[in-house]
Structure formats: structure tokens, C-alpha cells
Design an enzyme around this catalytic site. Sequence first.
Site, PDB file in Angstrom:
ATOM      1  N   ASP A   3      32.076   6.018  52.237  1.00 13.47           N
ATOM      2  CA  ASP A   3      32.326   4.441  52.184  1.00 13.47           C
ATOM      3  C   ASP A   3      33.136   3.879  53.430  1.00 13.47           C
ATOM      4  O   ASP A   3      33.564   2.773  53.448  1.00 13.47           O
ATOM      5  CB  ASP A   3      33.149   3.935  50.740  1.00 13.47           C
ATOM      6  N   ARG A  46      46.177  15.028  45.849  1.00 11.19           N
ATOM      7  CA  ARG A  46      45.575  13.844  44.978  1.00 11.19           C
ATOM      8  C   ARG A  46      45.074  14.226  43.509  1.00 11.19           C
ATOM      9  O   ARG A  46      44.423  13.530  42.824  1.00 11.19           O
ATOM     10  CB  ARG A  46      44.344  13.189  45.831  1.00 11.19           C
ATOM     11  N   ALA A  96      46.797   4.908  56.013  1.00 11.79           N
ATOM     12  CA  ALA A  96      46.370   6.131  55.077  1.00 11.79           C
ATOM     13  C   ALA A  96      44.840   6.580  54.989  1.00 11.79           C
ATOM     14  O   ALA A  96      44.440   7.273  54.322  1.00 11.79           O
ATOM     15  CB  ALA A  96      46.798   5.711  53.436  1.00 11.79           C
ATOM     16  N   ARG A 133      35.002  15.906  51.972  1.00 11.55           N
ATOM     17  CA  ARG A 133      35.507  15.530  50.607  1.00 11.55           C
ATOM     18  C   ARG A 133      34.546  16.368  49.513  1.00 11.55           C
ATOM     19  O   ARG A 133      34.626  17.257  48.744  1.00 11.55           O
ATOM     20  CB  ARG A 133      36.153  14.331  50.359  1.00 11.55           C
ATOM     21  N   HIS A 187      34.863   9.882  54.327  1.00  6.46           N
ATOM     22  CA  HIS A 187      34.202   9.658  53.005  1.00  6.46           C
ATOM     23  C   HIS A 187      33.317   8.372  53.470  1.00  6.46           C
ATOM     24  O   HIS A 187      33.341   7.745  54.515  1.00  6.46           O
ATOM     25  CB  HIS A 187      35.454   8.609  52.168  1.00  6.46           C
ATOM     26  N   CYS A 207      37.954   0.945  49.662  1.00  3.94           N
ATOM     27  CA  CYS A 207      38.622   2.021  49.078  1.00  3.94           C
ATOM     28  C   CYS A 207      39.780   1.601  47.834  1.00  3.94           C
ATOM     29  O   CYS A 207      39.980   2.415  46.990  1.00  3.94           O
ATOM     30  CB  CYS A 207      39.373   2.993  50.118  1.00  3.94           C
ATOM     31  N   ASN A 254      38.191   6.269  44.513  1.00  3.11           N
ATOM     32  CA  ASN A 254      38.064   7.662  44.288  1.00  3.11           C
ATOM     33  C   ASN A 254      38.137   8.179  43.059  1.00  3.11           C
ATOM     34  O   ASN A 254      38.325   9.224  42.662  1.00  3.11           O
ATOM     35  CB  ASN A 254      39.136   8.438  45.218  1.00  3.11           C
TER      36      ASN A 254
HETATM   37  N1  ARG Z   1      44.472   8.681  51.970  1.00  5.29           N
HETATM   38  C1  ARG Z   1      43.310   8.566  50.995  1.00  5.29           C
HETATM   39  C2  ARG Z   1      42.421  10.005  51.330  1.00  5.29           C
HETATM   40  O1  ARG Z   1      42.684  10.407  52.151  1.00  5.29           O
HETATM   41  C3  ARG Z   1      42.632   7.689  51.496  1.00  5.29           C
HETATM   42  C4  ARG Z   1      41.285   7.341  50.500  1.00  5.29           C
HETATM   43  C5  ARG Z   1      40.363   6.171  50.696  1.00  5.29           C
HETATM   44  N2  ARG Z   1      39.317   6.128  49.981  1.00  5.29           N
HETATM   45  C6  ARG Z   1      37.848   5.867  50.231  1.00  5.29           C
HETATM   46  N3  ARG Z   1      37.135   5.439  49.205  1.00  5.29           N
HETATM   47  N4  ARG Z   1      37.558   6.333  51.582  1.00  5.29           N
HETATM   48  O2  ARG Z   1      42.037  10.498  50.280  1.00  5.29           O
END
Ligand code: ARG
Length: 269
Positions: A162, A82, A250, A131, A160, A256, A63
Site C-alpha cells: 500500500d 509489532r 515511521a 513483510r 508494504h 496505513c 496492518n
Molecule cells: N512503522 C510501521 C511498520 O514499519 C509502519 C506501517 C505502515 N503501514 C502500512 N500499511 N504501510 O510496520
Amino acid sequence: MCPPDFFGVSYVINPWMQGETGHTDAAAARAQWTALKEAVARVAEVCLIAPHENLPDLVFTANAGLVLGKRVLLSRFRWPQRRGEEEIFRAWFEKAGFDVITPPPGPFFEGAGDALIDEARDLIWLGHGFRSDAAVAPFVEKLFGRTTAPLRLVDPRFYHLDTCLCPLPGGALLYFPAAFDAAARAEIESRVAPEHRIAVDEADAVKFCCNAVALGDALLLNDASPALSETLRARGLTPVALPLGQFMKAGGAAKCLTLRISGQSGERI
Ligand code: ARG
């Protein structure tokens, strides 16, 4: 990659984190992360970014931004929890000599979590709906000189891109169809020939089989069923299961936890 010194679940910004606050095991997380790092290091050089207290999700370096050649489009995180990561990633990229670009004012953009480069199709798949915002697409196209294919995500577990889609070496595409709206599924079907589409079932999808790191012939992933593993082997890929349960609390797994920073046709830029 970012060592998991300060990794944990201390807030909830996706359904996987629900009920997991304070439930991660630091030693187990470190062991899982180290196994992934060692698997990557067998094939590629691993660069590290220093972990930061109070930024538990910094381990999810996918990310940080979208990297193509020596250019990186930084993320603008949707969740305030974040946002502190943005300047830390910026500093790392600047120090490493990247041309660092800030997203245009307005849209959120969560980097290689939602923007996936498909070398076989000269395309950038762009997930949106949870997101990243689709409004960032024209900017991405112009900046990197590649067509983007926006895909709307509809299942909050696969927030996400990915987590539910993975372009594979050789042109195949691994994906979980139910994570997408009808238009996005049609978009995938129009761009990817049936013989190249590997639709996974929900049982594999929730194991984050699509959150895979393709390195040479190896496909590093949390887990894949015997049937999916066989399908992948038949295509010349070797699935390598690396349990990442601590990070799945998470909402993240192998892909990720990594960010590819070279080897993506940089010479095009
Ligand atoms: N806890 C993080 C979030 O929700 C996890 C991110 C996972 N990253 C990803 N590229 N899918 O943002």
C-alpha cells in the site's frame, strides 16, 4: 483508526524510521491524525481502537488484517516489535462481531498493508518480499474466494504494497513501477489496461501519494504534485492533501492509518 496517544518512533523496522527515533512531535502527530480522521468522517463512519502504550505502530491499522465482509484474516507480523498488536486487533474484531481467522502456520502476513482488494478486477493484489510471504496466497484465495495476484516488492522504502500501489474507484491503478520486480510489473501490465495505469514518478512516490484512501470521489493522501493532481482530476477524482509528515517518519501515511471494514462486497461471502 487508532488515536496516536502512544505513537512515536522507538525502533527501526523500515528505512523511513532510520534516524527518527524519538524525533516525532506528539502534538503535531495528533493534529495531523485528527485532520485525517475528520476528512474520513465527512464520508464514512470512523470506528476507533484504543491505543496501547509500548505499541507505537498500532496507529497503522491497515496492518490489523484483511477484511472482506464480516470476515477478517488477522495479520502475523514479521517483526517482533509489532507482534503484540495481533491479540489487540483480534479482541477488537471479535467484539465487533467479525469472523476472525488466524493465518495458517508459517507465512507472515501484514493484512491490508500488503493485500489490496481491487473491486474493478475482482482481485486481491498481494505484496510480498519484505513483510508478507507469497506462501499465504493460496490460503487467501480459498478463504475469500478471489484470485490473488502476488507482486514482489524490491525497494525497501516501499516495503508494504500500500506504499506503492493503489486501486482507484472506476478501475484505474496508481503505482510506482520501480518498487516492483520485472515479473510483478509484467503481472500488473497484463491485468491492467494501459489507459487504466497511472505510473507515478519517484518524487510523488516518496511523498506516499500511493498510500491513499479512496472515499467516494475523494482521494485522501499526504501529498501529490500538481501534475499528478491534474491526472487524478481528469479521471473524476479529487485529491485531498493532508500532510502526515509525523507518521511518514515511521513509514506510513493516510492509507496505513486506516482500515476499511465495510463496503467491500461483503454480500459475496
Ligand atoms: N512503522 C510501521 C511498520 O514499519 C509502519 C506501517 C505502515 N503501514 C502500512 N500499511 N504501510 O510496520
